[in-house]
Structures are given as structure tokens and as C-alpha cells.
Design a protein around this motif. Structure first.
Motif, PDB file in Angstrom:
ATOM      1  N   PRO A  45      23.662  13.377   6.339  1.00 12.96           N
ATOM      2  CA  PRO A  45      22.689  13.946   5.386  1.00 12.96           C
ATOM      3  C   PRO A  45      21.513  13.149   5.077  1.00 12.96           C
ATOM      4  O   PRO A  45      21.771  11.737   4.924  1.00 12.96           O
ATOM      5  N   PRO A  46      20.442  13.698   4.682  1.00 12.45           N
ATOM      6  CA  PRO A  46      19.115  12.911   4.173  1.00 12.45           C
ATOM      7  C   PRO A  46      19.058  12.477   2.793  1.00 12.45           C
ATOM      8  O   PRO A  46      20.179  12.614   2.295  1.00 12.45           O
ATOM      9  N   SER A  47      18.095  11.835   2.379  1.00  6.94           N
ATOM     10  CA  SER A  47      18.014  11.608   1.050  1.00  6.94           C
ATOM     11  C   SER A  47      18.128  12.836   0.172  1.00  6.94           C
ATOM     12  O   SER A  47      17.926  14.066   0.595  1.00  6.94           O
ATOM     13  N   LEU A  48      18.371  12.728  -1.144  1.00  6.92           N
ATOM     14  CA  LEU A  48      18.764  13.600  -2.170  1.00  6.92           C
ATOM     15  C   LEU A  48      17.206  14.671  -2.288  1.00  6.92           C
ATOM     16  O   LEU A  48      17.543  15.760  -2.164  1.00  6.92           O
ATOM     17  N   GLN A  49      16.017  13.900  -1.993  1.00  3.70           N
ATOM     18  CA  GLN A  49      14.913  14.779  -2.158  1.00  3.70           C
ATOM     19  C   GLN A  49      14.647  15.598  -1.012  1.00  3.70           C
ATOM     20  O   GLN A  49      14.170  16.565  -1.070  1.00  3.70           O
ATOM     21  N   THR A  50      14.835  15.074   0.036  1.00  7.25           N
ATOM     22  CA  THR A  50      14.861  15.658   1.335  1.00  7.25           C
ATOM     23  C   THR A  50      15.702  16.692   1.458  1.00  7.25           C
ATOM     24  O   THR A  50      15.498  17.926   1.979  1.00  7.25           O
ATOM     25  N   LEU A  51      16.919  16.498   0.969  1.00  9.65           N
ATOM     26  CA  LEU A  51      17.987  17.629   0.994  1.00  9.65           C
ATOM     27  C   LEU A  51      17.669  18.679   0.158  1.00  9.65           C
ATOM     28  O   LEU A  51      17.715  19.844   0.658  1.00  9.65           O
ATOM     29  N   ARG A  52      16.990  18.414  -0.808  1.00 10.46           N
ATOM     30  CA  ARG A  52      16.647  19.739  -1.875  1.00 10.46           C
ATOM     31  C   ARG A  52      15.459  20.288  -1.144  1.00 10.46           C
ATOM     32  O   ARG A  52      15.561  21.430  -1.030  1.00 10.46           O
ATOM     33  N   ARG A  53      14.514  19.592  -0.495  1.00  8.94           N
ATOM     34  CA  ARG A  53      13.552  20.367  -0.189  1.00  8.94           C
ATOM     35  C   ARG A  53      13.951  21.243   1.129  1.00  8.94           C
ATOM     36  O   ARG A  53      13.498  22.281   1.361  1.00  8.94           O
ATOM     37  N   GLN A  54      15.015  20.668   1.990  1.00  7.08           N
ATOM     38  CA  GLN A  54      15.312  21.468   2.910  1.00  7.08           C
ATOM     39  C   GLN A  54      16.112  22.754   2.455  1.00  7.08           C
ATOM     40  O   GLN A  54      16.043  23.916   3.063  1.00  7.08           O
ATOM     41  N   LYS A  55      16.998  22.579   1.559  1.00  9.36           N
ATOM     42  CA  LYS A  55      17.559  23.789   0.766  1.00  9.36           C
ATOM     43  C   LYS A  55      16.580  24.906   0.335  1.00  9.36           C
ATOM     44  O   LYS A  55      16.484  26.041   0.447  1.00  9.36           O
ATOM     45  N   GLU A  56      15.479  24.396  -0.161  1.00 13.39           N
ATOM     46  CA  GLU A  56      14.460  25.236  -0.882  1.00 13.39           C
ATOM     47  C   GLU A  56      13.776  26.039   0.409  1.00 13.39           C
ATOM     48  O   GLU A  56      13.378  27.228   0.353  1.00 13.39           O
ATOM     49  N   CYS A  57      13.480  25.231   1.468  1.00 14.93           N
ATOM     50  CA  CYS A  57      13.017  25.759   2.494  1.00 14.93           C
ATOM     51  C   CYS A  57      13.785  26.829   3.247  1.00 14.93           C
ATOM     52  O   CYS A  57      13.430  27.715   3.911  1.00 14.93           O
ATOM     53  N   ALA A  58      15.111  26.725   3.047  1.00 15.53           N
ATOM     54  CA  ALA A  58      16.038  27.611   3.594  1.00 15.53           C
ATOM     55  C   ALA A  58      16.207  28.788   2.660  1.00 15.53           C
ATOM     56  O   ALA A  58      17.102  29.700   2.817  1.00 15.53           O
ATOM     57  N   GLY A  59      15.515  28.863   1.511  1.00 16.21           N
ATOM     58  CA  GLY A  59      15.401  29.746   0.497  1.00 16.21           C
ATOM     59  C   GLY A  59      16.640  29.688  -0.469  1.00 16.21           C
ATOM     60  O   GLY A  59      16.891  30.512  -1.506  1.00 16.21           O
TER      61      GLY A  59
END
Length: 122
Positions: A45-59
């Protein structure tokens, strides 16, 4: 390896095909045998910020920080406990980039010699 028989994996390999599996970390020891000779790729998994952004991009806007931190913690635990079994690690900072890296690893597997424990080939 829940749900996948080792014999089925070996049959795929004997037909000169590539068998791609998504395994629980605890199953890695079971597949790391001379019959299977796996190449183990860990997608971290990436950093916390990147993971959050990925989840948001996935809706997925309702994912809580605790859930994200749990994903990161699990990734670190897996890497600490089983990292010695990994042949390659890719940090999933970006889906397209990670996919390209996985494809590059697969191309290298097809064209470059790979190290395996000597007891696997004797």
C-alpha cells in the motif's frame, strides 16, 4: 491457498502457462516449493494520503482514517513477516504506474534468468 489445489497449479505450470494467484500472506510458505517455483510479487500500500486519494477516486468517500491506517498496518506486518519470501515489491502509488511495473516484471520473467534455491533444481 484456500480453494486452489496445488495439483491444479502444477498442471498449469506443466502446460507452460503462467499461473497468477492472489494469496493470503500465510499461504506463501505453502506455494514456495520446488514443484511450483513461484515468483512472489508483493503490491504494497502507498502512503496514507495517497491511499485516501485512491479511495476517493474510486468513489469511496466514507472510508475512515482508521480503516486506511489498518490497511497500511497490515501491509507493514505482511512485509515484516513474509518479506524474505518476496521476489519483488511494488508500492501501489498509482494504479496505471503499478500495472506498468507489474507488466515489466512479467516481461523480465520471460526473458531473464531467475535465481531459485539450489535445492529446487537438484
Amino acid at each position: 491457498m484456500y480453494g486452489t489445489a496445488a495439483a491444479d497449479i502444477i498442471n498449469v505450470i506443466r502446460r507452460s502457462k503462467t499461473c497468477v494467484l492472489t494469496l493470503k500472506a500465510e499461504s506463501l510458505v505453502a506455494v514456495r516449493t520446488a514443484d511450483i517455483m513461484p515468483f512472489i510479487l508483493f503490491v504494497a500500500p502507498p502512503s496514507l494520503q495517497t491511499l485516501r486519494r485512491q479511495k476517493e477516486c474510486a468513489g469511496q468517500f466514507s472510508v475512515k482514517d482508521d480503516e486506511l491506517k489498518s490497511i497500511l498496518s497490515q501491509g507493514k506486518t505482511i512485509e515484516q513477516k513474509f518479506g524474505h519470501l518476496f521476489d519483488s515489491i511494488i508500492v501501489n502509488t498509482d494504479f496505471d504506474k503499478s500495472l506498468s511495473e507489474i507488466k515489466a516484471v512479467l516481461r523480465r520473467l520471460e526473458t531473464e534468468p531467475q535465481w531459485v534455491p539450489s535445492e529446487w533444481v537438484s
